[in-house]
Motif scaffolding. Structure first.
Motif, PDB file in Angstrom:
ATOM      1  N   ASN A  30      39.997 -10.759  -8.068  1.00 44.37           N
ATOM      2  CA  ASN A  30      41.102 -11.658  -8.417  1.00 44.37           C
ATOM      3  C   ASN A  30      40.807 -13.097  -7.999  1.00 44.37           C
ATOM      4  O   ASN A  30      41.109 -14.033  -8.739  1.00 44.37           O
ATOM      5  CB  ASN A  30      42.401 -11.184  -7.762  1.00 44.37           C
ATOM      6  CG  ASN A  30      43.605 -11.930  -8.286  1.00 44.37           C
ATOM      7  OD1 ASN A  30      43.955 -11.818  -9.456  1.00 44.37           O
ATOM      8  ND2 ASN A  30      44.243 -12.719  -7.425  1.00 44.37           N
ATOM      9  N   ASN A  34      40.784 -14.557 -11.426  1.00 40.18           N
ATOM     10  CA  ASN A  34      42.175 -14.973 -11.646  1.00 40.18           C
ATOM     11  C   ASN A  34      42.892 -14.044 -12.635  1.00 40.18           C
ATOM     12  O   ASN A  34      43.412 -14.463 -13.651  1.00 40.18           O
ATOM     13  CB  ASN A  34      42.210 -16.407 -12.172  1.00 40.18           C
ATOM     14  CG  ASN A  34      43.604 -16.983 -12.200  1.00 40.18           C
ATOM     15  OD1 ASN A  34      44.458 -16.614 -11.393  1.00 40.18           O
ATOM     16  ND2 ASN A  34      43.866 -17.869 -13.146  1.00 40.18           N
ATOM     17  N   LYS A  37      48.811 -12.452 -11.938  1.00 40.60           N
ATOM     18  CA  LYS A  37      49.781 -13.529 -11.757  1.00 40.60           C
ATOM     19  C   LYS A  37      51.080 -12.952 -11.194  1.00 40.60           C
ATOM     20  O   LYS A  37      51.363 -11.764 -11.352  1.00 40.60           O
ATOM     21  CB  LYS A  37      50.053 -14.241 -13.088  1.00 40.60           C
ATOM     22  CG  LYS A  37      48.815 -14.878 -13.705  1.00 40.60           C
ATOM     23  CD  LYS A  37      49.136 -15.498 -15.049  1.00 40.60           C
ATOM     24  CE  LYS A  37      47.908 -16.186 -15.639  1.00 40.60           C
ATOM     25  NZ  LYS A  37      46.793 -15.229 -15.894  1.00 40.60           N
ATOM     26  N   ARG A  38      51.861 -13.799 -10.559  1.00 43.76           N
ATOM     27  CA  ARG A  38      53.117 -13.350  -9.971  1.00 43.76           C
ATOM     28  C   ARG A  38      54.027 -12.792 -11.060  1.00 43.76           C
ATOM     29  O   ARG A  38      54.178 -13.364 -12.136  1.00 43.76           O
ATOM     30  CB  ARG A  38      53.837 -14.508  -9.274  1.00 43.76           C
ATOM     31  CG  ARG A  38      53.118 -15.023  -8.062  1.00 43.76           C
ATOM     32  CD  ARG A  38      52.913 -13.984  -6.989  1.00 43.76           C
ATOM     33  NE  ARG A  38      54.174 -13.515  -6.410  1.00 43.76           N
ATOM     34  CZ  ARG A  38      54.252 -12.560  -5.483  1.00 43.76           C
ATOM     35  NH1 ARG A  38      53.154 -11.947  -5.062  1.00 43.76           N
ATOM     36  NH2 ARG A  38      55.418 -12.208  -5.008  1.00 43.76           N
ATOM     37  N   ASP A  40      53.541  -9.952 -12.711  1.00 46.25           N
ATOM     38  CA  ASP A  40      52.861  -9.068 -13.662  1.00 46.25           C
ATOM     39  C   ASP A  40      53.244  -7.608 -13.441  1.00 46.25           C
ATOM     40  O   ASP A  40      53.388  -7.149 -12.300  1.00 46.25           O
ATOM     41  CB  ASP A  40      51.341  -9.182 -13.524  1.00 46.25           C
ATOM     42  CG  ASP A  40      50.766 -10.382 -14.258  1.00 46.25           C
ATOM     43  OD1 ASP A  40      51.488 -10.958 -15.096  1.00 46.25           O
ATOM     44  OD2 ASP A  40      49.598 -10.740 -14.013  1.00 46.25           O
ATOM     45  N   SER A  60      51.019  -9.494  -7.100  1.00 50.87           N
ATOM     46  CA  SER A  60      51.947  -9.652  -8.215  1.00 50.87           C
ATOM     47  C   SER A  60      53.398  -9.760  -7.763  1.00 50.87           C
ATOM     48  O   SER A  60      54.143 -10.619  -8.236  1.00 50.87           O
ATOM     49  CB  SER A  60      51.809  -8.485  -9.197  1.00 50.87           C
ATOM     50  OG  SER A  60      52.896  -8.441 -10.087  1.00 50.87           O
ATOM     51  N   ASP A 104      51.163  -5.731 -18.391  1.00 51.46           N
ATOM     52  CA  ASP A 104      50.333  -6.940 -18.382  1.00 51.46           C
ATOM     53  C   ASP A 104      48.884  -6.642 -18.025  1.00 51.46           C
ATOM     54  O   ASP A 104      47.964  -7.250 -18.570  1.00 51.46           O
ATOM     55  CB  ASP A 104      50.896  -7.952 -17.369  1.00 51.46           C
ATOM     56  CG  ASP A 104      52.286  -8.429 -17.725  1.00 51.46           C
ATOM     57  OD1 ASP A 104      52.424  -9.092 -18.772  1.00 51.46           O
ATOM     58  OD2 ASP A 104      53.237  -8.124 -16.977  1.00 51.46           O
TER      59      ASP A 104
END
Length: 318
Positions: A30, A34, A37-38, A40, A60, A104
């Motif tokens: 990660n 990347n 994401k918050r 997900d 997340s 996601d």
């Protein structure tokens, strides 16, 4: 060296409360790629004992689901299912958890039970990867992300290519937490495609508009195709050169007098989700083949020498 590396991550996991040293692999993936994401929604296939579930929840903060044939000890804020990812029943449970839109991110750090026969174990690993891949295609949202552990060998490149056909960006990466003696590598695929065409497909279209850059604009059903060197009102046979989630780029092969009844000169693309896999029966009986094992540390490896289109910056893995 390998022993010291193992000891470091083992003791670090014990110290920080993670269930396995593998937790640091996901953290490092990660950090480099990347992917999370918050907020997900994430599904981890083959999730036991739960190290990746802990990190997924931490990164997340969203809805997290773990699936495994084995029991997974409860993790606060994480849902778990005991089931087979190749079964329709398990897929239905995952979709029920995810909701109508899908998930996601699909993660898979699973590995097959090893027999000691390299060819057999490698084939079993690829079959497990394929099972995770087929499951991911059924549950991912458009533009979703898929991360899977693969063991390098003669079947690796073919699997990488199959994944590449379904996502816009695909790279492989070996995190520092992987043992230096391991042939494992992670395939990271971003922006799941739901387009009706793929690269090199042929189709017939009518140019009904012009873009700002001078490309012709055509449609296959509701899918947009930008056609180079096309003229408004022309009917042309085109070859797809690149595919994105919401549009594709194509070049003109020839002009046509009229649109054929079926504009898909190459059959409309529908992702294969029937759960069938390649036949590895013959592979298991062969002697292990000599191979060059790729060693990658703290850098991304692009198997296909991927180069983003000139008009598009590759920011997906920044």
């Amino acid at each position: 060296m390998a022993r010291n590396q193992k000891d470091f991550y083992y003791h670090q996991a014990q110290k920080e409360g993670y269930r396995s040293r593998a937790s640091y692999k996901l953290k490092q993936i990660n950090d480099r790629m990347n992917i999370i994401k918050r907020g997900d929604t994430i599904v981890d296939l083959g999730a036991a004992p739960g190290g990746w579930l802990q990190v997924a929840k931490e990164l997340s903060g969203g809805r997290i689901l773990g699936v495994d044939l084995q029991f997974i000890k409860e993790i606060d804020g994480v849902t778990t299912i005991k089931g087979d990812i190749t079964s329709d029943e398990t897929i239905e449970k995952i979709l029920e958890f995810a909701g109508k839109g899908g998930v996601d991110i699909v993660l898979c750090d699973a590995a097959p039970n090893l027999s000691g026969n390299w060819a057999l174990d490698h084939a079993r690993g690829i079959m497990l990867n394929d099972a995770a891949f087929e499951c991911a295609k059924k549950i991912l949202k458009p533009k979703g992300t898929f991360v899977v552990k693969v063991f390098q060998g003669d079947l690796f490149k073919d699997f990488f290519d199959r994944v590449s056909a379904e996502f816009v960006y695909v790279k492989s990466y070996s995190p520092q937490a992987s043992r230096s003696t391991s042939a494992e590598i992670y395939v990271i695929a971003k922006r799941f495609l739901t387009a009706p065409v793929r690269k090199n497909h042929l189709c017939a279209v009518e140019i009904t508009g012009m873009g700002e850059s001078g490309d012709g604009i055509a449609y296959l059903d509701d899918f947009v195709i930008f056609v180079k060197d096309a003229v408004l009102g022309e009917i042309v046979k085109v070859k797809i050169e690149d595919v994105k989630p919401n549009f594709a780029f194509a070049k003109v092969l020839e002009k046509l007098d009229k649109l054929p009844e079926n504009q898909y000169l190459t059959p409309k693309y529908v992702p294969k989700t029937d759960g069938s896999f390649a036949n590895f029966e013959s592979e298991s009986s062969e002697q292990p083949k000599k191979q060059k094992i790729l060693r990658v540390r703290d850098r991304s490896l692009d198997i296909d020498n991927y180069v983003p289109p000139a008009d598009e910056k590759d920011v997906e893995f920044d």
